[in-house]
Design a protein around this motif. Structure first.
Motif, PDB file in Angstrom:
ATOM      1  N   TYR A 332       0.857  -1.185   0.000  1.00  0.00           N
ATOM      2  CA  TYR A 332       0.000   0.000   0.000  1.00  0.00           C
ATOM      3  C   TYR A 332       0.897   1.239   0.000  1.00  0.00           C
ATOM      4  N   PRO A 333       1.793   1.380  -1.006  1.00  0.00           N
ATOM      5  CA  PRO A 333       2.767   2.468  -0.965  1.00  0.00           C
ATOM      6  C   PRO A 333       2.131   3.853  -0.983  1.00  0.00           C
ATOM      7  N   GLU A 334       1.090   4.040  -1.778  1.00  0.00           N
ATOM      8  CA  GLU A 334       0.444   5.354  -1.841  1.00  0.00           C
ATOM      9  C   GLU A 334      -0.216   5.690  -0.515  1.00  0.00           C
ATOM     10  N   ALA A 335      -0.904   4.682   0.068  1.00  0.00           N
ATOM     11  CA  ALA A 335      -1.539   4.903   1.360  1.00  0.00           C
ATOM     12  C   ALA A 335      -0.491   5.186   2.435  1.00  0.00           C
ATOM     13  N   SER A 336       0.649   4.518   2.344  1.00  0.00           N
ATOM     14  CA  SER A 336       1.720   4.738   3.312  1.00  0.00           C
ATOM     15  C   SER A 336       2.249   6.165   3.234  1.00  0.00           C
ATOM     16  N   ARG A 337       2.465   6.649   2.010  1.00  0.00           N
ATOM     17  CA  ARG A 337       2.956   8.031   1.850  1.00  0.00           C
ATOM     18  C   ARG A 337       1.921   9.029   2.351  1.00  0.00           C
ATOM     19  N   ARG A 338       0.656   8.771   2.040  1.00  0.00           N
ATOM     20  CA  ARG A 338      -0.433   9.662   2.481  1.00  0.00           C
ATOM     21  C   ARG A 338      -0.500   9.706   4.010  1.00  0.00           C
ATOM     22  N   TYR A 339      -0.358   8.536   4.601  1.00  0.00           N
ATOM     23  CA  TYR A 339      -0.428   8.408   6.061  1.00  0.00           C
ATOM     24  C   TYR A 339       0.704   9.193   6.716  1.00  0.00           C
ATOM     25  N   LEU A 340       1.935   8.994   6.199  1.00  0.00           N
ATOM     26  CA  LEU A 340       3.092   9.673   6.773  1.00  0.00           C
ATOM     27  C   LEU A 340       3.005  11.179   6.583  1.00  0.00           C
ATOM     28  N   ALA A 341       2.536  11.623   5.436  1.00  0.00           N
ATOM     29  CA  ALA A 341       2.423  13.059   5.179  1.00  0.00           C
ATOM     30  C   ALA A 341       1.469  13.715   6.174  1.00  0.00           C
ATOM     31  N   ALA A 342       0.340  13.060   6.431  1.00  0.00           N
ATOM     32  CA  ALA A 342      -0.622  13.614   7.387  1.00  0.00           C
ATOM     33  C   ALA A 342      -0.046  13.611   8.802  1.00  0.00           C
ATOM     34  N   LEU A 343       0.690  12.558   9.144  1.00  0.00           N
ATOM     35  CA  LEU A 343       1.309  12.470  10.462  1.00  0.00           C
ATOM     36  C   LEU A 343       2.352  13.570  10.645  1.00  0.00           C
ATOM     37  N   CYS A 344       3.102  13.850   9.594  1.00  0.00           N
ATOM     38  CA  CYS A 344       4.163  14.861   9.678  1.00  0.00           C
ATOM     39  C   CYS A 344       3.608  16.284   9.744  1.00  0.00           C
ATOM     40  N   LYS A 345       2.387  16.487   9.313  1.00  0.00           N
ATOM     41  CA  LYS A 345       1.767  17.801   9.474  1.00  0.00           C
ATOM     42  C   LYS A 345       1.544  18.125  10.948  1.00  0.00           C
ATOM     43  N   VAL A 346       1.396  17.071  11.754  1.00  0.00           N
ATOM     44  CA  VAL A 346       1.164  17.245  13.185  1.00  0.00           C
ATOM     45  C   VAL A 346       2.471  17.168  13.967  1.00  0.00           C
ATOM     46  N   GLU A 347       3.367  16.276  13.561  1.00  0.00           N
ATOM     47  CA  GLU A 347       4.623  16.062  14.275  1.00  0.00           C
ATOM     48  C   GLU A 347       5.767  16.015  13.273  1.00  0.00           C
ATOM     49  N   ALA A 348       6.250  17.187  12.910  1.00  0.00           N
ATOM     50  CA  ALA A 348       7.273  17.286  11.865  1.00  0.00           C
ATOM     51  C   ALA A 348       8.627  16.766  12.328  1.00  0.00           C
ATOM     52  N   GLY A 349       8.803  16.576  13.629  1.00  0.00           N
ATOM     53  CA  GLY A 349      10.091  16.139  14.150  1.00  0.00           C
ATOM     54  C   GLY A 349      10.357  14.658  14.012  1.00  0.00           C
ATOM     55  N   ILE A 350       9.409  13.902  13.485  1.00  0.00           N
ATOM     56  CA  ILE A 350       9.612  12.471  13.287  1.00  0.00           C
ATOM     57  C   ILE A 350      10.710  12.261  12.251  1.00  0.00           C
ATOM     58  N   ASP A 351      11.632  11.348  12.507  1.00  0.00           N
ATOM     59  CA  ASP A 351      12.757  11.113  11.596  1.00  0.00           C
ATOM     60  C   ASP A 351      12.289  10.841  10.179  1.00  0.00           C
ATOM     61  N   SER A 352      11.241  10.076  10.028  1.00  0.00           N
ATOM     62  CA  SER A 352      10.763   9.692   8.701  1.00  0.00           C
ATOM     63  C   SER A 352      10.217  10.869   7.907  1.00  0.00           C
ATOM     64  N   CYS A 353       9.951  11.988   8.582  1.00  0.00           N
ATOM     65  CA  CYS A 353       9.340  13.119   7.881  1.00  0.00           C
ATOM     66  C   CYS A 353      10.284  13.736   6.862  1.00  0.00           C
ATOM     67  N   GLY A 354      11.578  13.461   6.986  1.00  0.00           N
ATOM     68  CA  GLY A 354      12.516  13.994   6.005  1.00  0.00           C
ATOM     69  C   GLY A 354      12.271  13.453   4.628  1.00  0.00           C
ATOM     70  N   ALA A 355      11.581  12.294   4.522  1.00  0.00           N
ATOM     71  CA  ALA A 355      11.303  11.701   3.220  1.00  0.00           C
ATOM     72  C   ALA A 355      10.039  12.237   2.582  1.00  0.00           C
ATOM     73  N   VAL A 356       9.300  13.099   3.311  1.00  0.00           N
ATOM     74  CA  VAL A 356       8.046  13.630   2.817  1.00  0.00           C
ATOM     75  C   VAL A 356       8.330  14.895   2.015  1.00  0.00           C
ATOM     76  N   ALA A 357       7.812  14.959   0.799  1.00  0.00           N
ATOM     77  CA  ALA A 357       8.005  16.150  -0.033  1.00  0.00           C
ATOM     78  C   ALA A 357       7.394  17.363   0.648  1.00  0.00           C
ATOM     79  N   PRO A 358       8.052  18.551   0.556  1.00  0.00           N
ATOM     80  CA  PRO A 358       7.541  19.749   1.213  1.00  0.00           C
ATOM     81  C   PRO A 358       6.100  20.076   0.847  1.00  0.00           C
TER      82      PRO A 358
END
Length: 361
Positions: A332-358
């Motif tokens: 579910y790669p698209e769902a995974s990216r969508r999930y992480l992007a929404a999570l990083c909007k709330v907690e940008a300090g997560i290490d994985s957020c560096g992989a999210v496009a600005p």
């Protein structure tokens, strides 16, 4: 099979892979406490739910008489009703014989031990909320019924399962009280297994008195298919569902978004007097379903749900990073990216957020 069903089944498998292990089974801590009141040592058994992701969480407590016999059935029953009632601590108390004898004052040494020593110990040393249920089966159920009648214990609810009623003492106590006195008693759940008339007869008479006197505060159930012993499971399951009938949010509430869940658990907190919190695993499943959905409306619910979970409930972001990884690993790669992007909007300090496009943040 629909994508929603697939992801639900997959998440259940994920939960077991994460939390199930081949370690030795341990369902309770056993310890001995000395009672000055009883002038004796008492063995107690304490079951605390596994860590659920909430810092500082406190649990309502089921105080279980005959703990030396009934602790394992009680812990097993809690597993059967998981997610449909609150998570509870169980404190089993080794108890039998004369100490559970009923006295007209209702102020026995054993009752003093509960109030002045055990309740204090549990609430000082364990994550126990100030919400107590006293539960007993058979002879200890008779003791529970007596304490319910006297109203002398600071507990919130009473469970009495197939209590010993054959001597007529409890029936006499019920029949001697006026309806307005009974209406002031704490909530009670009373059950009866397949017993002889010496038990069933008094039960029916008690039920006939209490049902009209305590509307909404008294629930009773006869289980003719259960033996005196087997009714422990069935009775506790019935009692917990009768006590917490609307605990689990409906699918409609879960799919409606963060505000609906917030209102649901705030209502429960006000009703029961302890902090009601959503199950973390349920939040993981709901947010995953939002992400795999083809609905943009569902996608939009992700960020508010993460705000509720991380900011209001103080759940660690790692609980949701687990779902990011799981979605990615299970195609579910698209769902995974969508999930992480929404999570990083709330907690940008997560290490994985560096992989999210600005532009996605």
């Amino acid at each position: 099979m629909s994508i929603k069903m697939k992801i639900t089944i997959a998440l259940l498998a994920f939960a077991c892979a994460t939390f199930c292990s081949a370690a030795d089974l341990s369902y309770a801590e056993s310890r001995v406490v000395h009672s000055e009141i009883l002038a004796a040592d008492k063995e107690i058994y304490i079951h605390v739910p596994e860590s659920t992701g909430y810092p500082g969480r406190k649990y309502p407590v089921l105080y279980l008489l005959h703990g030396q016999w009934d602790m394992l059935p009680a812990v097993a029953t809690l597993d059967l009703v998981a997610k449909t009632v609150p998570e509870l601590m169980i404190v089993g108390i080794a108890s039998d014989g004369p100490e559970l004898g009923i006295e007209s004052s209702g102020d026995s040494a054993f009752a003093k031990f509960l109030v002045e020593e055990l309740f204090t110990l549990i609430e000082n040393q364990y994550p126990a909320a100030n919400y107590r249920i006293l539960s007993g089966h058979s002879h200890s159920g008779r003791y529970v019924m007596h304490q319910w009648l006297t109203g002398s214990l600071p507990v919130n609810r009473y469970f009495a399962f197939s209590p010993s009623l054959e001597d007529g003492a409890i029936l006499s106590g019920v029949e001697s009280r006026k309806a307005e006195q009974l209406a002031r008693r704490k909530p009670l759940v009373l059950t009866m297994a397949s017993e002889g008339e010496h038990m069933l007869g008094p039960y029916k008479k008690i039920d006939a008195v209490l049902e009209p006197a305590m509307p909404g505060r008294y629930q009773a159930q006869h289980f003719p298919e259960e033996t005196h012993r087997s009714t422990k499971h069935t009775s506790l399951k019935f009692a917990l569902h009768a006590t917490f009938p609307d605990w689990a949010p409906s699918r409609k509430v879960k799919m409606a978004g963060a505000e609906g869940l917030r209102q649901h658990f705030e209502t429960l907190s006000a009703r029961y007097g302890f902090t009601a919190l959503p199950n973390v695993e349920m939040l993981q499943q709901v947010t995953a379903l939002y992400s795999v959905s083809s609905s943009k409306e569902r996608h939009a619910k992700l960020t508010p749900m993460f705000t509720y979970a991380l900011r209001d409930l103080a759940i660690a972001p790692s609980k949701f990073i687990e779902i990011v990884d799981y979605l990615d690993e299970n195609n579910y790669p698209e769902a995974s990216r969508r999930y992480l992007a929404a999570l990083c909007k709330v907690e940008a300090g997560i290490d994985s957020c560096g992989a999210v496009a600005p532009r996605e943040r």
